[in-house]
Structure formats: C-alpha cells, structure tokens
Design a protein around this motif. Structure first.
Motif, mmCIF file in Angstrom:
data_model
loop_
_atom_site.group_PDB
_atom_site.id
_atom_site.type_symbol
_atom_site.label_atom_id
_atom_site.label_comp_id
_atom_site.label_asym_id
_atom_site.label_seq_id
_atom_site.Cartn_x
_atom_site.Cartn_y
_atom_site.Cartn_z
ATOM 1 N N LEU A 1 16.871 -0.375 -5.230
ATOM 2 C CA LEU A 1 17.534 -1.600 -5.685
ATOM 3 C C LEU A 1 17.293 -2.789 -4.763
ATOM 4 N N GLY A 2 16.781 -2.591 -3.560
ATOM 5 C CA GLY A 2 16.394 -3.718 -2.720
ATOM 6 C C GLY A 2 17.543 -4.490 -2.118
ATOM 7 N N ALA A 3 18.177 -3.945 -1.080
ATOM 8 C CA ALA A 3 19.276 -4.602 -0.370
ATOM 9 C C ALA A 3 20.402 -5.033 -1.296
ATOM 10 N N PRO A 4 20.978 -4.103 -2.065
ATOM 11 C CA PRO A 4 22.105 -4.461 -2.940
ATOM 12 C C PRO A 4 23.372 -4.676 -2.122
ATOM 13 N N VAL A 5 24.231 -5.585 -2.582
ATOM 14 C CA VAL A 5 25.462 -5.891 -1.847
ATOM 15 C C VAL A 5 26.721 -5.804 -2.693
ATOM 16 N N GLY A 6 26.606 -5.659 -4.020
ATOM 17 C CA GLY A 6 27.796 -5.572 -4.841
ATOM 18 C C GLY A 6 27.490 -5.038 -6.232
ATOM 19 N N LEU A 7 28.520 -4.502 -6.886
ATOM 20 C CA LEU A 7 28.352 -3.986 -8.249
ATOM 21 C C LEU A 7 29.646 -4.136 -9.031
ATOM 22 N N THR A 8 29.490 -4.215 -10.346
ATOM 23 C CA THR A 8 30.632 -4.218 -11.248
ATOM 24 C C THR A 8 30.179 -3.712 -12.607
ATOM 25 N N PHE A 9 31.134 -3.469 -13.505
ATOM 26 C CA PHE A 9 30.868 -2.994 -14.860
ATOM 27 C C PHE A 9 31.426 -3.997 -15.861
ATOM 28 N N ALA B 1 24.739 1.954 -1.292
ATOM 29 C CA ALA B 1 24.249 2.195 0.061
ATOM 30 C C ALA B 1 23.261 1.088 0.382
ATOM 31 N N TYR B 2 23.591 0.305 1.412
ATOM 32 C CA TYR B 2 22.789 -0.875 1.738
ATOM 33 C C TYR B 2 21.459 -0.462 2.353
ATOM 34 N N GLY B 3 20.542 -1.407 2.358
ATOM 35 C CA GLY B 3 19.262 -1.217 3.022
ATOM 36 C C GLY B 3 18.122 -1.299 2.036
ATOM 37 N N VAL B 4 16.953 -0.951 2.526
ATOM 38 C CA VAL B 4 15.762 -0.930 1.703
ATOM 39 C C VAL B 4 15.308 0.525 1.636
ATOM 40 N N PRO B 5 15.249 1.194 0.462
ATOM 41 C CA PRO B 5 15.252 0.546 -0.852
ATOM 42 C C PRO B 5 16.634 0.231 -1.417
ATOM 43 N N GLY B 6 17.709 0.806 -0.902
ATOM 44 C CA GLY B 6 19.038 0.571 -1.451
ATOM 45 C C GLY B 6 19.312 1.457 -2.648
ATOM 46 N N THR C 1 21.998 -8.541 -5.427
ATOM 47 C CA THR C 1 21.310 -8.305 -4.167
ATOM 48 C C THR C 1 21.453 -9.506 -3.247
ATOM 49 N N LYS C 2 21.297 -9.236 -1.981
ATOM 50 C CA LYS C 2 21.389 -10.287 -0.965
ATOM 51 C C LYS C 2 20.417 -11.428 -1.245
ATOM 52 N N ALA C 3 19.255 -11.098 -1.802
ATOM 53 C CA ALA C 3 18.212 -12.097 -2.016
ATOM 54 C C ALA C 3 18.436 -12.970 -3.240
ATOM 55 N N GLY C 4 19.483 -12.681 -4.072
ATOM 56 C CA GLY C 4 19.801 -13.591 -5.158
ATOM 57 C C GLY C 4 19.505 -13.087 -6.559
ATOM 58 N N ARG C 5 19.297 -11.791 -6.734
ATOM 59 C CA ARG C 5 19.034 -11.226 -8.055
ATOM 60 C C ARG C 5 20.258 -10.460 -8.559
ATOM 61 N N VAL C 6 20.479 -10.508 -9.874
ATOM 62 C CA VAL C 6 21.505 -9.689 -10.513
ATOM 63 C C VAL C 6 20.783 -8.703 -11.426
ATOM 64 N N ILE C 7 20.816 -7.430 -11.034
ATOM 65 C CA ILE C 7 20.095 -6.364 -11.727
ATOM 66 C C ILE C 7 21.023 -5.741 -12.777
ATOM 67 N N LEU C 8 20.459 -5.420 -13.929
ATOM 68 C CA LEU C 8 21.203 -4.782 -15.006
ATOM 69 C C LEU C 8 20.784 -3.320 -15.113
ATOM 70 N N ILE C 9 21.775 -2.434 -15.231
ATOM 71 C CA ILE C 9 21.515 -0.995 -15.320
ATOM 72 C C ILE C 9 22.241 -0.453 -16.543
#
Length: 821
Positions: free
Chosen positions: A36-44, A518-523, A54-62
């Motif tokens: 996920l690349g340095a993720p910092v938060g999640l919600t449903f 879990a933070y970090g790369v790949p996350g 992610t820290k870098a400014g993306r909102v990923i959809l799962i």
C-alpha cells in the motif's frame, strides 16, 4: 512527479530489530492486503468499501480484498511529505453515499502554498524543511462512477486558504492529524503544536524551528512566536482539537471561545487545547448530541504523542478542556517548559505599572493550575497575589490524562504506567497502575507512540469486548481500556502484540474484526479476529528464478504451515497454463523465441476450513538480472551537520537483454536513529535527489541508508545500498564568496574560501531548476590565495543554477549556497 523530499526524525519509530507477534490462541492476526505504500489511515463506507490514505497524498480504494486500479484522488503535487508531514486525515461525510462529500487534512508543500496559480509555479517543485501550513479541503466523489472518481472542480478549501489562515507547521513534525465527524454533524480535527521536538521550543527559532520564515509569511503572528506554548493560546490553531462547520470551515457558535465577529478566527474554532501531537483520536459511540447548536459532538478519546517521557490517552467530554502541554506532560509538570516563564502577548496584565508591577502580560504558567476538584479555583495575579486574574482572560486547570505510560526508549526519569484521581483535599493524586490504591486495575506497560484507538462494537469478539476502547502503540501492541458510562477508566488489559508498526485502527462494519495498518514500505492492511479458523501461511521456495529456456525449476511449499495444524492442499499455477497440486513439483518453462519471457507463478495454500493464502514469484527465461550501482555518492560518505544536504540520487545500470529505457528504478531512503529507522515513500524516478537533515553529532546515533532497486522489463531486479554518516569534526570548508557568470557561451563559477582542508577537492554542479544538480568539472583544494574559478559550456540563454560541491578526503560532502548565472 519528481519529488525532492526532506527526511527528518519522524516521531514514528520504525524498529529494525522487530518484535515477535504474540496473541492469545483464540485471536489471529491476518494479512488482508500489502503493497500500500506508506499508508497512514483507513475507514469504511456503508458498502464496506475500504478507503486507505497514504502519507504521499493518495486515497486507495479496496473492494473484496483487492485494490482498485486507480485511487479516488491523488493530491501528491500539493502535499508536503517531509518528516512527519503528509496527508494524515481523511473523513467521509455521514451522508457520503448521497452527497459524495469527503474531506482531506494535510500539510501543504511550501512551493505550492506560495506559488500555485502564479507564473513561478512548477508542479515538479517542492520546498521542504521550511514553514508551511496544514489545510482542510472538501471534495465530491462522482455518483456516476460509483464514487470512485472526483467531480472536476469540486475542491473547496475550508481551512488554510492562505498562509495566514492555516495551521502553522514550523518544523518537521507536530503537524496535522485526524479528521472525524461528531455525532452532531460538526467536523473535528486535531493539530499539533507546530514546534520542534529537537529542544525546548519557546519561539524565535530557539530549537531549530522555522519561526522567522513563519513570521515573514504571515503564517504566525508575533504573539504566536512562542514555540510549543502556542498549544496554550486560544488565538492559535496549534496544539488543538478544532471544531468547524463542514460546509464553510467556520467555527461553530457553540464552541467555548467563539467570537461572532470573527467566525474563522482560531479561537472560534478551538474545542480543546494543550496538546502536543494528537495524531489520532476517536469519538465514543452513543455520546454527543444531534445538532451543532447543542455544543456536544460526543466524548473524544485522544492519543497525544509525548516528547520523550509520557504518552497520553486523554478524554474530552466537553469543550474548553486544557490538557496541559507544554507545561505538563503526563501527570507531571514538564520542567523544561514550566521553568521557562513565557509571556502570553494576548493576555495583558491590568496591574502593569502599578505598585512596582513590571509584568505587562501574564505568563502561560500563570494561566494554568494543577489539577483540582475545586469547581472555582483561584488564579492569583502575580503582581497582586490576593487579586484574581481577570475572568475575561482564558484561564485553565490541567485536565490530566485518563492513563499515561512512559516512553520505553527515552524516559530516563521514570518507567511505568500512571493513572490518577482526587484525594480528600480535592487535589490530584497519581498512582502507578499496579500500586495499592490505584483506581484502575491492570498491569503496567510502556510504549513509544500512542495512536488513540476505536471503540469495539462488533460481534466477533466475546461480549466483554463490546464498548471497550481498543488502543494501540506504534511499537505494535494493542490494548483494551474499559471505561464506565461517566468516562472513568476502570481497567487496562493487553489484547496482544502485532510485532508491526501500527499507525491506524478501524472497525469492520460486519465481520467483527479489528483492522489496522502497518506503516512502512510496502505497507500492509491487516486484521485481528477472534475465534474460528485462522488462514494458513503459504511459503514458496524455488531453486532458481532465471536462466536460458528450457528452464527446469524445482518448487517447494513444504515450509507452509497452518496455525491450527490442519492439513493443507496446494495449487501451483505456473503462468503458462500448466498447474500442479503437489507439495514440491518440478516445472520446465519454455519460450517461443530467444527473447526474455516472464512467468508469474502463484501458490495457493488452503486448509480444511477452506481458508487460503497466496504468494507469488517471478520466473524469467532467456534473461539475466540487471547490474546496478549507486554512482552519485559512495558507501561511507559523510554529510554535513551545519545545514541540510541535497543529495543527488543517480546510478549506473546495465542489462544484457534490455535497453536502458526498459529498466525501472526505485529509490528508498531510511533515516536511522539508534536501533530504529524511519522509511520514506519510495521515489521511482531514474534520477532524483533527497534532502538530508543536519542530524547527528550528539549523544544519539544518526545515519542514512539509501537502497536502489533496478528492475528489467521481465521482472528481474538488482539492488545496491550505501550508507552516509554525519561529519562531526571541525568545518572542512567555509566559503567566503560564490558567484557565476556567462561569457561567450561559457559559464564561469567563481568562489573564495576562508577555511579548507588539504586533500579535499571542489566540483561545480549545475541545475536547470536549482534543485537537481549534475556534477561538472572539479579541482583540488589548496589554491595559494584560496581563489578559484571553473567553467563549462553554458546550455543556452535560459538561466542556470550552480553550486560548489566539496568532497573531503574521508568522503565528507558539503555544498556552497546556490547561485544563478
């Protein structure tokens, strides 16, 4: 987008040693999705779609355990990602599936803040290590695409539309945090003090903060130039929980310090204060009102990240509470700040000039008392102790944390877990958790960074878990805190240890599991579940991954295992249409030509309960891995600690079967601090650059590690790593003057030095943008008059930027200021 990133002490400690995951036998920790690349938060949302930002400014959809191909939004061009900063807060409107509204809370890149919309703006530019602001924006997701894209032009800035209206960020950390909706429909957000962790920050750049820049830009007022004490000012956004109207960004009239003449002023938005770095908070379900006019968004449970001593879990059941930072940390007065009387320039003393009073402003320490049960405590005027400080000046009593625990790495004063109550005299008392008389039951614990938590409301765990606060620490542990309906803590129990750096928790709407990042790369996105059957863990081994066709490969899944010891079945899919159900099959890969070809081999391991785990590996025929080496610096080189270093990231890479254009690059930079390190999001540019902070040379160990991975078009990779260490000796080079000129198609760079080291050499480097430099001609130090000039062809009429690079005999690197020709 080419990003130039400032690396600094994150405050999130990524341990290199790691911890073993430990949970009771009936609780499992399961992987949902990684990479996920340095993720910092999640919600449903209401459909159980997962949103990971992610820290870098993306909102990923799962959806259904799979990441959708495109993010909901990517604002990386606008986001500052150095240090702790980034896109840290995200919230869906309670009626998201009707109106599509979602909200972002992030640090704004300084270049974007100052130049966006002007001719000087460059979308590839970034200005790290500098004053900037935090911002809140609202966007609208498009119902026509099932809310997977953004309606063009729907961006609306609610807070931080200009430098002077945002959340001041004057160091590498203590920035923005959480966005959440109250039960009453108000929007709440958390903000750090914007100051420095590197020392006692009382303003005027006292601990390396960017205060002068912030003043010049109007990011802070002169009254706010007080460092961490901004947390104590109702007229500053810093160190607060803010409560705003989600439609306008205005403060709400039911806020405790609301000014009807200035609804967008900081005081109109403040809900709670006295916080250092409230990265994560949650709101207890079932609390709060139903209308903003009631002034009750619900009870907030706030994880406030401590300095080096105490991590806090705070409870805000009403507006206007003051949690004490920086005068207090944990249960105690923080002597570094309590012993630095600092005037609050917004709190004038009416006694000034009377009877020898020489105190024109009250000090922050005068306006905050120790915790007491007295509903009407007395605040003496220091110039007239029998007279109270006027009531129109905000005065506070310290709101102590519900529970506080020591930083296991840094607190050399006291280790343990503290709770408190009030004695018969109404004064606050402090207990160690295990101490006789403690009002809270449980065993002591420590950590490194509290992350707030969530209230469990599922059916997956036993009934005793329902309504408990599930809190976590970046060190990997998860705990259960039991609060009564009056928000009083009753007991603290361990849930388990993940062994991973947790940055966020969320409750799944239906499966009863606790999800975490879990933070970090790949996350990774993972979940903690109770009872039932845990999935197996697949392990794929093979004896070779490349070679000429036909290539016979021996595979094995023998090291795969099931947590309950159940028997396993295996499915191998070799990527060429063939498959096998053996534990250790052999397979021969062929190719239709002598050109490289890749096969994506997938192993699926399934237990008797039909739960499965998959792993993958690439096999490449008629192919060999590339060769790669970092070329812009050497392993063991030294960086200066007199100021930030812009380190070029350049490499030499070759591949026998692929052209240079078919190779992909991945740069990863890790900032090491003692036994842990801080990873940054990877950079996939072929050539780039990174800012190294001037950290090191104190009592702690600091250094950088850079890893390069080069991958060819058929999936084979090569890596190279190099480490850089701080130079802690005397200055090797001190520049007097540096200037450049262009004459007859040649660029001449001149410089003089005051100090230089025998054996060093100088190199001029040029850049079209003042950020990404290419090395050029060089010369040895030692000129008799310390006067130098080097030249190279000028590329054309456009301006070019130059600097002098110094390479010492021991690998030390330093740089002159940048000049324009």
């Amino acid at each position: 987008m080419l990003l130039y990133r400032q690396l600094a002490l994150l405050g999130w400690l990524f341990t290199s040693a790691g911890l073993w995951a430990q949970f009771p036998q009936d609780i499992t920790d399961q992987l949902v999705l990684d990479g996920l690349g340095a993720p910092v938060g999640l919600t449903f949302d209401q459909t159980e779609r997962i949103y990971v930002w992610t820290k870098a400014g993306r909102v990923i959809l799962i959806e259904d355990g799979e990441k959708l191909p495109d993010p909901l939004i990517d604002i990386g061009e606008e986001v500052a990602t150095y240090g702790d900063h980034g896109l840290l807060g995200f919230a869906l409107h309670p009626n998201f599936r009707q109106n599509g509204y979602f909200y972002l809370l992030y640090a704004v890149d300084r270049h974007h803040l100052l130049y966006y919309g002007t001719p000087d703006y460059d979308p590839d530019a970034n200005l790290p290590e500098a004053a900037t602001i935090g911002r809140v924006c609202r966007y609208t997701a498009d119902v026509a695409t099932d809310f997977t894209t953004v309606v063009p032009g729907s961006r609306k800035v609610l807070l931080g539309e200009s430098p002077g209206t945002g959340i001041p960020l004057l160091h590498k950390s203590h920035g923005v945090g959480t966005l959440a909706f109250g039960s009453d429909g108000s929007l709440l957000l958390s903000c750090g003090d914007g100051g420095s962790y590197a020392g006692t920050d009382v303003g005027a750049g006292s601990a390396g903060s960017y205060d002068a820049q912030g003043l010049a830009d109007g990011i802070i007022t002169p009254a706010e130039d007080v460092g961490a004490f901004r947390s104590q000012m109702v007229d500053s956004h810093s160190g607060k929980i803010l409560r705003i109207d989600p439609e306008t960004g205005d403060g709400l009239p039911s806020n405790p310090f609301y000014d009807p003449a200035r609804p967008r002023a900081a005081r109109s938005r403040v809900w709670a204060l006295g916080l250092r770095n409230p990265f994560r908070f949650t709101i207890r379900p079932g609390t709060g009102g139903h209308s903003p006019e009631e002034g009750d968004p619900g009870t907030l449970f706030i994880g406030d990240v401590g300095w080096a001593y105490w991590e806090e879990v705070n409870v805000a059941d009403q507006g206007g509470l003051n949690f004490g930072w920086p005068i207090f940390e944990g249960m105690y007065r923080r002597w570094q700040y309590n012993g630095r009387p600092t005037p609050n320039l917004t709190a004038a003393n009416p006694r000034q000039g009377q009877a020898g009073c020489d105190l024109p402003f009250f000090r922050f320490q005068d306006l905050l008392l120790d915790a007491t049960a007295d509903p009407a405590p007395f605040f003496p005027n220091p110039c007239q102790p029998g007279e109270a400080i006027p009531t129109d000046i905000p005065r506070f009593v310290h709101q102590r944390p519900a529970i506080t625990y020591s930083n296991q790495d840094w607190n050399d004063e006291e280790q343990g877990t503290l709770v408190g109550d009030f004695g018969p005299d109404g004064q606050g008392r402090t207990f160690h958790l295990e101490e006789a008389g403690s009002p809270v039951a449980g065993l002591p614990f420590t950590g490194i960074c509290n992350l707030g938590g969530i209230f469990y409301q599922g059916r997956g765990f036993p009934a005793g878990y329902d309504g408990q606060l599930i809190t976590a620490d970046f060190s990997g542990w998860v705990r259960r805190l039991t609060f009564d309906p009056a928000q009083q803590l009753l007991r603290a129990d361990s849930l388990g240890q993940t062994g991973r750096p947790i940055v966020a928790l969320a409750m799944h709407p239906s499966d009863g599991c606790i999800y975490y990042l879990a933070y970090g790369v790949p996350g990774a996105l993972r979940r903690i579940c109770y009872g039932g059957n845990a999935p197996p863990q697949a392990r794929l081994d093979l004896d070779q991954t490349y070679g000429p066709a036909p290539l016979m490969v021996q595979f094995s899944a023998a090291e795969s295992e099931d947590p309950e010891g159940a028997s396993l079945t295996y499915l191998w899919e070799f990527g060429d249409g063939d498959s096998s159900t053996e534990v250790a099959p052999q397979h021969t890969f062929t190719a239709t030509s002598d050109q490289p070809a890749s096969f994506w081999v997938r192993l699926t391991v399934r237990d008797t309960g039909n739960l499965a785990h998959q792993v993958w590996e690439t096999v490449s025929v008629n192919n060999t891995p590339p060769e790669a080496a970092i070329s812009s610096f050497a392993d063991g080189d030294r960086y200066t600690t007199t100021g930030p270093t812009l380190l070029p990231l350049q490499a030499e890479a070759t591949d026998a079967e692929h052209s240079p254009g078919a190779l992909s690059y991945r740069w990863e930079v890790f900032f090491h601090h003692n036994t842990h390190f801080h990873p940054e999001p990877p950079d996939t540019a072929r050539e780039s650059a990174v800012w190294l902070a001037a950290e090191g040379c104190g009592e702690e160990d600091y250094w950088y590690r850079v890893r390069l991975t080069v991958t060819d078009g058929a999936g084979l990779s090569a890596t190279d790593e190099a480490e850089l260490f701080p130079y802690c000796g005397p200055a090797q080079t001190v520049f007097d003057t540096v200037w450049a000129e262009v004459r007859a198609g040649q660029a001449y760079v001149h410089w003089q030095t005051v100090e230089e080291t025998v054996g060093s050499h100088f190199r001029i480097a040029s850049s079209p943008d003042g950020r990404h430099f290419t090395p050029g001609p060089e010369t040895l130090a030692g000129a008799e008059d310390r006067d130098y000039v080097l030249s190279q062809p000028a590329p054309g009429p456009a301006p070019l930027f130059y600097r002098i690079e110094v390479i010492g005999p021991d690998g030390y690197q330093d740089f002159s200021r940048v000049v324009e020709a």
